[in-house]
Write an enzyme that holds these catalytic residues in place. Structure first.
Site, PDB file in Angstrom:
ATOM      1  N   ARG A   1       0.859  -1.196   0.000  1.00 35.16           N
ATOM      2  CA  ARG A   1       0.000   0.000   0.000  1.00 35.16           C
ATOM      3  C   ARG A   1       0.893   1.243   0.000  1.00 35.16           C
ATOM      4  O   ARG A   1       0.600   2.235  -0.658  1.00 35.16           O
ATOM      5  CB  ARG A   1      -0.956   0.024   1.195  1.00 35.16           C
ATOM      6  CG  ARG A   1      -1.681   1.360   1.339  1.00 35.16           C
ATOM      7  CD  ARG A   1      -3.032   1.329   2.051  1.00 35.16           C
ATOM      8  NE  ARG A   1      -3.125   0.420   3.166  1.00 35.16           N
ATOM      9  CZ  ARG A   1      -2.557   0.609   4.366  1.00 35.16           C
ATOM     10  NH1 ARG A   1      -1.862   1.693   4.616  1.00 35.16           N
ATOM     11  NH2 ARG A   1      -2.700  -0.294   5.316  1.00 35.16           N
TER      12      ARG A   1
ATOM     13  N   TYR B   1     -15.073  17.983 -15.421  1.00 31.36           N
ATOM     14  CA  TYR B   1     -15.509  16.593 -15.583  1.00 31.36           C
ATOM     15  C   TYR B   1     -16.659  16.298 -14.607  1.00 31.36           C
ATOM     16  O   TYR B   1     -16.579  16.634 -13.419  1.00 31.36           O
ATOM     17  CB  TYR B   1     -14.306  15.679 -15.322  1.00 31.36           C
ATOM     18  CG  TYR B   1     -14.611  14.216 -15.333  1.00 31.36           C
ATOM     19  CD1 TYR B   1     -14.978  13.570 -16.517  1.00 31.36           C
ATOM     20  CD2 TYR B   1     -14.548  13.445 -14.167  1.00 31.36           C
ATOM     21  CE1 TYR B   1     -15.253  12.211 -16.530  1.00 31.36           C
ATOM     22  CE2 TYR B   1     -14.819  12.089 -14.175  1.00 31.36           C
ATOM     23  CZ  TYR B   1     -15.178  11.477 -15.365  1.00 31.36           C
ATOM     24  OH  TYR B   1     -15.449  10.142 -15.361  1.00 31.36           O
TER      25      TYR B   1
ATOM     26  N   LYS C   1      -7.243   7.268 -19.521  1.00 33.38           N
ATOM     27  CA  LYS C   1      -7.474   7.811 -20.860  1.00 33.38           C
ATOM     28  C   LYS C   1      -6.191   7.715 -21.699  1.00 33.38           C
ATOM     29  O   LYS C   1      -5.754   6.632 -21.985  1.00 33.38           O
ATOM     30  CB  LYS C   1      -7.997   9.247 -20.742  1.00 33.38           C
ATOM     31  CG  LYS C   1      -9.060   9.437 -19.639  1.00 33.38           C
ATOM     32  CD  LYS C   1     -10.363   8.724 -19.912  1.00 33.38           C
ATOM     33  CE  LYS C   1     -11.323   8.653 -18.716  1.00 33.38           C
ATOM     34  NZ  LYS C   1     -11.596   9.887 -18.019  1.00 33.38           N
TER      35      LYS C   1
ATOM     36  N   ASP D   1      -6.129  19.614 -14.283  1.00 33.84           N
ATOM     37  CA  ASP D   1      -6.465  18.284 -14.791  1.00 33.84           C
ATOM     38  C   ASP D   1      -5.985  18.237 -16.240  1.00 33.84           C
ATOM     39  O   ASP D   1      -6.555  18.888 -17.113  1.00 33.84           O
ATOM     40  CB  ASP D   1      -7.976  18.063 -14.676  1.00 33.84           C
ATOM     41  CG  ASP D   1      -8.406  16.657 -15.097  1.00 33.84           C
ATOM     42  OD1 ASP D   1      -7.699  16.042 -15.916  1.00 33.84           O
ATOM     43  OD2 ASP D   1      -9.460  16.192 -14.612  1.00 33.84           O
TER      44      ASP D   1
END
Ligand code: PLP
Length: 384
Positions: A46, A98, A196, A171
């Site tokens: 983690r 978004y 993406k 972003d």
């Protein structure tokens, strides 16, 4: 090092155990320690995993940043940023961010005493009038979805640079570091949905943050290892593999977009085309200044603004697959009014130019001629 070399070599290290040229998928949760606290740099996955570390080094290099942290999704990355804030803080963002980010702000974090303000940030005077003592974060997305509005990152930085307590988040999912590197323009944090273009093959969900300031990195690292939205090693491997072709893929996405823009301009049924490479695009000058090329995302409307015709067209294409998401090698087509933006009332949508006939395409890297023929036959099917 030039970008085309960075995508191949950054972060990669010949495996010390075997000489493997490709970073292995370290599918392990924990690491054997010689004595308590004595280890080879890894304790628990983690916190840190070698496949993930290789990817983080690679992504940091692409964005001209010192540090990167990867997440199990773009939203996981966005969530970590908001956890830097305290109740009473205000976030200002462009009004066409978004949808998932907007939902996270409004449905989740507004319950935590945070305030969100939205405005048209293509005009920086709008920002000036909204900033207050409580403002701690400016969140921008450029190009924005689905109208490809362009925000001048440097100009926004100029407005807030006297306020050391305000972070500027960009972003960069739509542009990718091939087209623009926001850290160079004054951003404090760059966000990616690596789902993406970075991944590029529609086969994984991942996010990333890129930072230059080491204190900010330490804060985000603490949030990430504490809250745990980390990606698995297999996904990191896929992203590393995808990134190697980012430069050549983007070149083809952009080249295809130029041809499709030309084709759409010749179609009688098509009304407006939203693509920052067009001289008639309202933010073309800023796009030209800020971006190296204009990208593979494009939207357009129909002259009769018919919802039904738009549905017919998006249902008729064969190569352009009807799906949400973007940035993969395959072309995608979508209809914001009935898909991503369906929850916004029609009057609100029309006010913001999200017309009934608006169609968004993510232009893939297929042969442009085939893509154009596919659109041609889809338009013919909608003619009455
Ligand atoms: C997809 C997307 C996100 C969210 O990323 P996920 O990987 O789907 O969680 C954030 N910002 C933009 C611009 C996106 O397109």
């Amino acid at each position: 090092m030039k970008f085309g070399t960075k995508v191949i070599h950054s972060g990669l290290q010949t495996d010390p155990a075997t000489g493997a040229i490709i970073t292995p998928i370290y599918q392990t949760s924990t690491y054997v320690q010689k004595k308590p606290g004595e280890n080879m740099g890894f304790e628990y996955s983690r916190t840190k995993n070698p496949t993930r570390s290789a990817l983080e080094k690679s992504i940091a290099a692409l964005e001209n940043g010192k540090f990167a942290i990867c997440y199990s999704s773009g939203m996981g990355a966005a969530d970590a940023i908001i956890k830097l804030l305290k109740p009473g803080n205000t976030i200002i963002s462009n009004n066409d961010i978004y949808g998932g980010t907007y939902r996270m702000f409004e449905k989740v974090f507004s319950n935590f005493g945070l305030n969100f303000k939205y405005t048209d940030l293509t005009n920086t005077t709008n920002l000036n009038s909204l900033i207050s003592e409580d403002t701690k974060l400016i969140w921008i997305e450029t190009p924005s979805n689905p109208l490809m509005n362009i925000i001048d990152i440097g100009a926004i930085k100029e407005v807030v640079k006297h306020r050391k307590d305000i972070l500027l988040v960009v972003d960069n999912t739509f542009a990718t570091p091939v087209l623009q590197t926001p850290l160079d323009l004054g951003a404090d944090i760059v966000l990616h949905s690596a789902t993406k273009y970075l991944g590029g093959h529609s086969d994984l969900i991942m996010g990333a943050l890129i930072i230059n300031n080491s204190e900010l990195y330490d804060q985000l690292f603490l949030i990430t290892k504490s809250c745990g939205a980390v990606p698995g090693p297999m996904d990191c491997f896929l992203a590393l593999r995808g990134i190697k072709t980012l430069d050549v893929r983007m070149a083809k996405h952009c080249q295809n977009a130029i041809k499709i823009n030309e084709f759409l301009s010749s179609i009688e049924m098509v009304d407006r085309i939203y693509w920052p490479g067009r001289e008639s695009h309202k933010n073309h000058k800023i796009a030209k200044k800020q971006m190296r090329k204009f990208g593979g995302m494009l939207s357009f409307t129909l002259k009769n603004n018919s919802f039904e015709d738009a549905i017919t067209i998006i249902s008729n294409t064969k190569l352009f697959k009807l799906a949400e998401s973007l940035g993969g090698v395959e072309s995608l087509i979508s209809h914001p009014a009935s898909m991503t933006h369906a929850s916004i009332p029609k009057e609100e949508r029309e006010k913001n130019n999200l017309s009934d006939s608006l169609i968004r395409i993510s232009i893939g890297i297929e042969d442009a001629e085939d893509l154009i023929n596919d659109l041609k036959q889809a338009f013919n099917g909608a003619k009455r």
